[in-house]
Scaffold this motif. Structure first.
Motif, PDB file in Angstrom:
ATOM      1  N   VAL A  71      52.782   9.262  51.450  1.00 40.56           N
ATOM      2  CA  VAL A  71      53.160   8.637  50.174  1.00 40.56           C
ATOM      3  C   VAL A  71      51.916   8.205  49.407  1.00 40.56           C
ATOM      4  CG1 VAL A  71      54.393   6.703  49.106  1.00 40.56           C
ATOM      5  CG2 VAL A  71      55.388   7.883  51.089  1.00 40.56           C
ATOM      6  N   GLN A  72      50.978   7.595  50.128  1.00 44.34           N
ATOM      7  CA  GLN A  72      49.771   7.068  49.467  1.00 44.34           C
ATOM      8  C   GLN A  72      48.848   8.188  48.971  1.00 44.34           C
ATOM      9  OE1 GLN A  72      48.242   4.464  52.484  1.00 44.34           O
ATOM     10  NE2 GLN A  72      49.337   2.674  51.687  1.00 44.34           N
ATOM     11  N   THR A  73      48.965   9.362  49.540  1.00 49.09           N
ATOM     12  CA  THR A  73      48.157  10.495  49.076  1.00 49.09           C
ATOM     13  C   THR A  73      48.804  11.199  47.891  1.00 49.09           C
ATOM     14  OG1 THR A  73      47.341  10.852  51.332  1.00 49.09           O
ATOM     15  CG2 THR A  73      47.089  12.679  49.770  1.00 49.09           C
ATOM     16  N   ARG A  74      50.126  11.447  47.993  1.00 44.52           N
ATOM     17  CA  ARG A  74      50.797  12.298  47.009  1.00 44.52           C
ATOM     18  C   ARG A  74      51.123  11.577  45.702  1.00 44.52           C
ATOM     19  NH1 ARG A  74      52.822  16.949  49.809  1.00 44.52           N
ATOM     20  NH2 ARG A  74      53.776  17.624  47.842  1.00 44.52           N
ATOM     21  N   LEU A  75      51.551  10.313  45.790  1.00 40.28           N
ATOM     22  CA  LEU A  75      51.960   9.625  44.562  1.00 40.28           C
ATOM     23  C   LEU A  75      50.813   9.444  43.563  1.00 40.28           C
ATOM     24  CD1 LEU A  75      54.179   8.338  42.895  1.00 40.28           C
ATOM     25  CD2 LEU A  75      53.705   6.165  44.045  1.00 40.28           C
ATOM     26  N   PRO A  76      49.634   8.979  43.976  1.00 41.29           N
ATOM     27  CA  PRO A  76      48.529   8.850  43.001  1.00 41.29           C
ATOM     28  C   PRO A  76      48.182  10.171  42.315  1.00 41.29           C
ATOM     29  CG  PRO A  76      48.023   7.604  44.985  1.00 41.29           C
ATOM     30  CD  PRO A  76      49.243   8.412  45.298  1.00 41.29           C
ATOM     31  N   LEU A  77      48.284  11.285  43.045  1.00 41.04           N
ATOM     32  CA  LEU A  77      48.012  12.589  42.442  1.00 41.04           C
ATOM     33  C   LEU A  77      49.009  12.903  41.331  1.00 41.04           C
ATOM     34  CD1 LEU A  77      47.175  14.763  45.601  1.00 41.04           C
ATOM     35  CD2 LEU A  77      45.580  13.973  43.845  1.00 41.04           C
ATOM     36  N   ALA A  78      50.304  12.643  41.617  1.00 38.63           N
ATOM     37  CA  ALA A  78      51.348  12.894  40.614  1.00 38.63           C
ATOM     38  C   ALA A  78      51.164  12.002  39.391  1.00 38.63           C
ATOM     39  CB  ALA A  78      52.731  12.664  41.233  1.00 38.63           C
ATOM     40  N   LEU A  79      50.803  10.737  39.638  1.00 31.32           N
ATOM     41  CA  LEU A  79      50.563   9.794  38.533  1.00 31.32           C
ATOM     42  C   LEU A  79      49.370  10.231  37.674  1.00 31.32           C
ATOM     43  CD1 LEU A  79      51.144   6.469  40.449  1.00 31.32           C
ATOM     44  CD2 LEU A  79      52.336   7.119  38.340  1.00 31.32           C
ATOM     45  N   GLU A  80      48.336  10.743  38.329  1.00 32.25           N
ATOM     46  CA  GLU A  80      47.139  11.150  37.601  1.00 32.25           C
ATOM     47  C   GLU A  80      47.430  12.351  36.691  1.00 32.25           C
ATOM     48  OE1 GLU A  80      42.458  12.347  38.522  1.00 32.25           O
ATOM     49  OE2 GLU A  80      43.822  11.841  40.169  1.00 32.25           O
ATOM     50  N   VAL A  81      48.194  13.315  37.214  1.00 32.86           N
ATOM     51  CA  VAL A  81      48.580  14.472  36.398  1.00 32.86           C
ATOM     52  C   VAL A  81      49.401  14.022  35.196  1.00 32.86           C
ATOM     53  CG1 VAL A  81      49.970  16.586  36.344  1.00 32.86           C
ATOM     54  CG2 VAL A  81      48.520  16.097  38.331  1.00 32.86           C
ATOM     55  N   LYS A  82      50.360  13.152  35.454  1.00 35.18           N
ATOM     56  CA  LYS A  82      51.253  12.693  34.382  1.00 35.18           C
ATOM     57  C   LYS A  82      50.471  11.936  33.305  1.00 35.18           C
ATOM     58  CE  LYS A  82      55.131  13.282  34.919  1.00 35.18           C
ATOM     59  NZ  LYS A  82      56.060  14.379  34.555  1.00 35.18           N
ATOM     60  N   ARG A  83      49.524  11.101  33.733  1.00 34.41           N
ATOM     61  CA  ARG A  83      48.740  10.316  32.768  1.00 34.41           C
ATOM     62  C   ARG A  83      47.824  11.215  31.951  1.00 34.41           C
ATOM     63  NH1 ARG A  83      43.818   8.112  32.693  1.00 34.41           N
ATOM     64  NH2 ARG A  83      43.401   8.720  34.851  1.00 34.41           N
ATOM     65  N   THR A  84      47.176  12.184  32.631  1.00 35.24           N
ATOM     66  CA  THR A  84      46.232  13.071  31.944  1.00 35.24           C
ATOM     67  C   THR A  84      46.937  13.945  30.902  1.00 35.24           C
ATOM     68  OG1 THR A  84      44.915  13.139  33.970  1.00 35.24           O
ATOM     69  CG2 THR A  84      44.444  14.815  32.304  1.00 35.24           C
ATOM     70  N   LEU A  85      48.136  14.429  31.237  1.00 38.03           N
ATOM     71  CA  LEU A  85      48.869  15.334  30.333  1.00 38.03           C
ATOM     72  C   LEU A  85      49.963  14.599  29.552  1.00 38.03           C
ATOM     73  CD1 LEU A  85      49.280  18.417  32.722  1.00 38.03           C
ATOM     74  CD2 LEU A  85      47.405  17.851  31.202  1.00 38.03           C
ATOM     75  N   PHE A  86      49.829  13.284  29.453  1.00 40.37           N
ATOM     76  CA  PHE A  86      50.884  12.456  28.875  1.00 40.37           C
ATOM     77  C   PHE A  86      51.259  12.908  27.461  1.00 40.37           C
ATOM     78  CE2 PHE A  86      52.674   8.757  26.731  1.00 40.37           C
ATOM     79  CZ  PHE A  86      53.568   8.277  27.689  1.00 40.37           C
ATOM     80  N   ASN A  87      50.250  13.196  26.616  1.00 40.77           N
ATOM     81  CA  ASN A  87      50.587  13.562  25.234  1.00 40.77           C
ATOM     82  C   ASN A  87      51.312  14.909  25.159  1.00 40.77           C
ATOM     83  OD1 ASN A  87      48.349  15.054  25.928  1.00 40.77           O
ATOM     84  ND2 ASN A  87      47.023  14.273  24.286  1.00 40.77           N
ATOM     85  N   VAL A  88      51.032  15.818  26.102  1.00 39.64           N
ATOM     86  CA  VAL A  88      51.757  17.099  26.148  1.00 39.64           C
ATOM     87  C   VAL A  88      53.225  16.853  26.515  1.00 39.64           C
ATOM     88  CG1 VAL A  88      51.853  19.406  27.160  1.00 39.64           C
ATOM     89  CG2 VAL A  88      49.640  18.276  26.859  1.00 39.64           C
ATOM     90  N   TYR A  89      53.424  16.064  27.590  1.00 35.27           N
ATOM     91  CA  TYR A  89      54.786  15.759  28.027  1.00 35.27           C
ATOM     92  C   TYR A  89      55.565  15.010  26.943  1.00 35.27           C
ATOM     93  CZ  TYR A  89      53.665  17.097  32.844  1.00 35.27           C
ATOM     94  OH  TYR A  89      53.326  17.801  33.972  1.00 35.27           O
ATOM     95  N   GLN A  90      54.914  14.072  26.280  1.00 34.05           N
ATOM     96  CA  GLN A  90      55.584  13.281  25.247  1.00 34.05           C
ATOM     97  C   GLN A  90      56.038  14.181  24.085  1.00 34.05           C
ATOM     98  OE1 GLN A  90      53.319  10.265  22.903  1.00 34.05           O
ATOM     99  NE2 GLN A  90      54.719   8.807  23.890  1.00 34.05           N
ATOM    100  N   ALA A  91      55.166  15.119  23.679  1.00 35.18           N
ATOM    101  CA  ALA A  91      55.532  16.049  22.611  1.00 35.18           C
ATOM    102  C   ALA A  91      56.705  16.933  23.037  1.00 35.18           C
ATOM    103  CB  ALA A  91      54.328  16.914  22.230  1.00 35.18           C
ATOM    104  N   MET A  92      56.731  17.353  24.308  1.00 34.98           N
ATOM    105  CA  MET A  92      57.847  18.170  24.809  1.00 34.98           C
ATOM    106  C   MET A  92      59.137  17.362  24.846  1.00 34.98           C
ATOM    107  SD  MET A  92      55.950  20.406  27.804  1.00 34.98           S
ATOM    108  CE  MET A  92      57.342  21.506  28.115  1.00 34.98           C
ATOM    109  N   ASP A  93      59.044  16.082  25.240  1.00 36.84           N
ATOM    110  CA  ASP A  93      60.219  15.211  25.205  1.00 36.84           C
ATOM    111  C   ASP A  93      60.815  15.138  23.801  1.00 36.84           C
ATOM    112  OD1 ASP A  93      60.836  14.289  27.761  1.00 36.84           O
ATOM    113  OD2 ASP A  93      59.241  12.792  27.733  1.00 36.84           O
ATOM    114  N   ARG A  94      59.925  15.149  22.813  1.00 34.90           N
ATOM    115  CA  ARG A  94      60.370  15.062  21.409  1.00 34.90           C
ATOM    116  C   ARG A  94      60.703  16.439  20.833  1.00 34.90           C
ATOM    117  NH1 ARG A  94      55.480  10.820  19.865  1.00 34.90           N
ATOM    118  NH2 ARG A  94      56.490   8.964  20.768  1.00 34.90           N
ATOM    119  N   GLN A  95      60.617  17.464  21.694  1.00 27.30           N
ATOM    120  CA  GLN A  95      60.880  18.849  21.312  1.00 27.30           C
ATOM    121  C   GLN A  95      59.949  19.327  20.197  1.00 27.30           C
ATOM    122  OE1 GLN A  95      65.110  19.547  20.788  1.00 27.30           O
ATOM    123  NE2 GLN A  95      65.359  19.517  23.001  1.00 27.30           N
TER     124      GLN A  95
END
Length: 544
Positions: free
Chosen positions: A124-148
Motif C-alpha cells: 500500500v505504501q509503495t503503490r498509493l504514492p505513485l498513483a497520487l503522483e501521476v494524478k497530481r502531475t497530469l491533473f490539468n489533463v484529467y480535469q479538462a477530460m472531466d469537463r469534456q
C-alpha cells in the motif's frame, strides 16, 4: 478538488469500502504511517455512498466483492454517474479474484490501480504514492477530460510531453491524448497517432486505439490479421469483440454483431448497457433462448445497482413467454412455470403492483394464452387493456404480442405502426430497436400464429397426409425461429413425404439445399444427426 491537495498527505480524504475489517485495518495502518489521517471506512456500498454525499474524497479504495449489498463494479459505476468519482480522483480496486471476466469488468471502469488481496502495508505504501503522483502531475489533463474539453486536454498533454523532466509520465500522457482524439472523432489523426506509437509501444491500449480508429473509418479489411491476433490475447480480446459488435451494428450486419456481442458479454458480463444491446440483437436475430438468458442476466447483475428495476424482472417473464411459444409443450411448460413464479412475486409487491397494474395484466393475459387458457386471456384484454399506445415501447410491444397471440391481428398491426413513430434518434441502439419493430410489423402481418401453434398445425396436417399444408406451416414457423434445428429437420421430413408422392420442384430443391447447409453448420445431438443423415439419403441419394 485542488491539484496541490494531492501532494499534501495531511489534506487527503481517503475512503475505503470493504466488508473485511482486517483489510480496512491493514490499509488504515499503512495510510497513517504515510501521514494520511483523514480516512473513512464503509463496510458496504450504502454507507460508502452516504459518506460520498458528505465529503469529497481524493482517493477511493473499493473492494469488488462488497457482499452485503451491491458489488464493487456497480458501486463504482454509481459513484462515477453521481460524479463522486471523477478522472481527478485516485481510484483503486481491490479483489482477491483475478479471473478474466472480473478483470475485464474492472478495466472498463478504468481504475488507477488494481490491488490483489491479501494486502500488506508495504504494498500500500509503495503503490498509493505513485498513483497520487501521476494524478497530481497530469491533473490539468484529467480535469479538462472531466469537463469534456478534449482539445484542451490534448493541449496540456502535448505541453507535458515536451518536458523531459516528466519522461516517466509520458506513456500515460500519450494514452490520454489518444483517448481524447477518439472522443473528438478525429479518426484519421488518431489512426496516424496510434500507428506511430506502435513503432515503439507495442502494448494493448495502443493496439485497441488503432483498431478503433480504423473501424470507425470502415477499414475492417486492413486489419483482419491484427484482429485475429488481438482476439487470441486475454488482455485485448474483450475490447476487440465489443468494438466489432459496434462496427457490425453500424454496417447493419446484425447477425455478425450478435455473434461478437455474445463473446464480449461472456468476457465481461456485469455491464447492463451491453446486456441490453445483447438482448436487442438476440430479438432481432430470432434467438429466443438467447433473449431469455439475456433478460435473466440483466435482472441478476442489475440487482441493487442504479439499473435495478422491477421492469427487468417483468422482462424476464415477457422473454419466457416469447421463448415458450417456440418450444414443445413439456419444455414450454417448464419455462412458463419459471415465469409464473416471478410474475406472482411482482403481483404481490405493493405499491409496485398498483404502479405496474397495466403491464402486469398484459403479461398475465399472455401467460394465459401460452397455457391455452384463452377465455381468461380474452377477459383481461377485453376488460382491462387499452389499445392506446403508452409511453414505453416495450410495454406497447407486449400489448402487440398479447393481441396477436389471440388472433387480433388488425389491432396488433395498428399498434405496431404507432410504436414505429415512437422510435426516435439515430443512435445505434435505436437503429437495432427500430429494425426489430420493422421486423415484428412484417412478421405479424404475414404470419398469424406463434411457432408453437404452427408446429402443432403442421403435425395435424401431416397426420392427414396434407403435406403441402404441413410444409407451409413449418416454413412460417422457421421464419420466426430460424435457429430451431428441430423445425428444420421436420421440414426435411415433410419434403421426404412429398417426394414419395411427386417430384420435388425447384423451390423444394432450393429449400433442401439451404436447410442442409444450415444443419451442417449447427451442433446437432446424436438423434438429430441420425435423422439428418436419413433425410439427406432419401432426398438427395449419393450427395450427402
Amino acid at each position: 478538488m485542488d491539484q496541490e491537495e494531492l501532494a499534501a498527505f495531511n489534506q487527503l480524504n481517503v475512503l475505503i469500502i470493504d466488508d473485511q475489517i482486517l483489510v480496512q485495518n491493514v490499509i488504515k495502518s499503512a495510510l497513517f504511517e504515510l501521514g494520511i489521517e483523514n480516512v473513512k471506512c464503509a463496510e458496504n456500498a450504502y454507507y460508502g455512498l452516504r459518506l460520498c454525499e458528505q465529503t469529497t474524497f481524493h482517493v477511493v479504495i473499493c473492494a469488488f466483492n462488497v457482499k452485503s449489498d451491491k458489488d464493487g463494479f456497480h458501486l463504482l459505476e454509481e459513484l462515477k454517474f453521481k460524479r463522486y468519482v471523477t478522472k481527478c480522483t485516485v481510484l483503486i480496486f481491490l479483489s482477491a479474484e483475478t479471473n478474466e471476466d472480473l478483470v475485464n469488468s474492472i478495466v472498463e471502469l478504468q481504475p488507477d490501480d488494481f490491488w490483489v488481496k491479501p494486502l500488506n502495508i508495504k504494498h500500500v505504501q509503495t503503490r498509493l504514492p505513485l498513483a497520487l503522483e501521476v494524478k497530481r502531475t497530469l491533473f490539468n489533463v484529467y480535469q479538462a477530460m472531466d469537463r469534456q474539453d478534449f482539445s484542451k486536454a490534448i493541449y496540456y498533454a502535448e505541453r507535458h510531453l515536451l518536458n523531459n523532466r516528466l519522461a516517466k509520465y509520458h506513456l500515460q500522457m500519450k494514452r490520454l491524448k489518444g483517448e481524447c482524439l477518439l472522443q473528438l472523432r478525429e479518426y484519421t489523426d488518431a489512426t496516424q497517432y496510434y500507428a506511430n506509437l506502435l513503432q515503439t509501444h507495442k502494448v494493448s491500449w495502443v493496439y485497441l486505439g488503432y483498431i478503433k480508429s480504423l473501424l470507425q473509418q470502415d477499414k475492417l479489411e486492413d486489419i483482419q490479421a491484427l484482429l485475429t491476433e488481438l482476439t487470441d490475447k486475454a488482455d485485448t480480446r474483450f475490447a476487440t469483440y465489443d468494438m466489432l459488435a459496434h462496427y457490425y451494428v453500424g454496417k447493419q450486419d446484425y447477425a455478425q454483431a450478435y455473434e461478437e456481442i455474445k463473446k464480449a458479454t461472456r468476457l465481461a458480463p456485469r455491464n447492463i448497457e451491453r446486456n441490453k444491446r445483447l438482448l436487442d440483437l438476440a430479438r432481432l436475430n430470432h434467438d429466443h433462448a438467447g433473449q431469455y438468458q439475456a433478460t435473466i442476466s440483466m435482472a441478476k447483475f442489475a440487482r441493487n445497482s442504479i439499473h435495478d428495476s422491477p421492469l427487468l424482472r417483468l422482462n424476464v417473464v415477457r422473454a419466457a413467454i416469447d421463448y415458450a411459444t417456440t418450444l414443445e409443450k413439456a419444455d414450454a411448460s417448464k419455462v412458463l412455470s419459471q415465469g409464473e413464479v416471478i410474475l406472482a412475486e411482482l403481483e404481490k409487491q405493493l405499491p409496485l403492483a398498483a404502479q405496474l397494474k397495466d403491464q402486469l395484466l398484459v403479461v398475465r393475459a399472455r401467460l394465459h394464452t401460452a397455457r391455452e387458457e384463452r377465455q381468461k386471456a380474452e377477459s383481461i384484454v377485453d376488460n382491462h387493456m387499452t389499445l392506446r399506445p403508452g409511453m414505453s415501447v416495450e410495454d406497447n410491444l407486449d400489448k402487440v404480442k398479447a393481441l396477436h397471440e389471440l388472433g387480433r391481428r388488425e389491432d396488433a398491426v395498428s399498434l405496431l405502426d404507432a410504436i414505429k413513430r415512437q422510435i426516435s434518434g439515430s443512435g445505434l441502439t435505436n437503429q437495432v430497436v427500430s429494425k426489430y419493430i420493422e421486423q415484428e410489423a412484417a412478421e405479424r402481418s404475414a404470419v398469424h400464429f406463434t411457432p408453437q401453434q404452427l408446429n402443432r398445425m403442421a403435425v395435424e396436417f401431416f397426420k392427414r397426409n396434407k403435406f403441402h399444408a404441413a410444409l407451409n406451416s413449418l416454413e412460417q414457423a422457421f421464419s420466426l425461429t430460424p435457429n430451431n434445428m428441430s423445425v428444420a429437420l421436420n421440414i426435411l421430413k415433410v419434403l421426404v413425404a412429398i417426394k414419395q408422392q411427386e417430384a420435388l420442384d425447384e423451390g423444394h430443391i432450393a429449400l433442401v439445399n439451404n436447410l442442409r447447409q444450415q444443419l451442417a453448420h449447427n451442433e446437432l445431438d446424436s438423434e438429430q444427426q441420425s435423422k439428418f443423415a436419413e433425410y439427406q439419403q432419401q432426398l438427395l441419394p449419393g450427395q450427402h
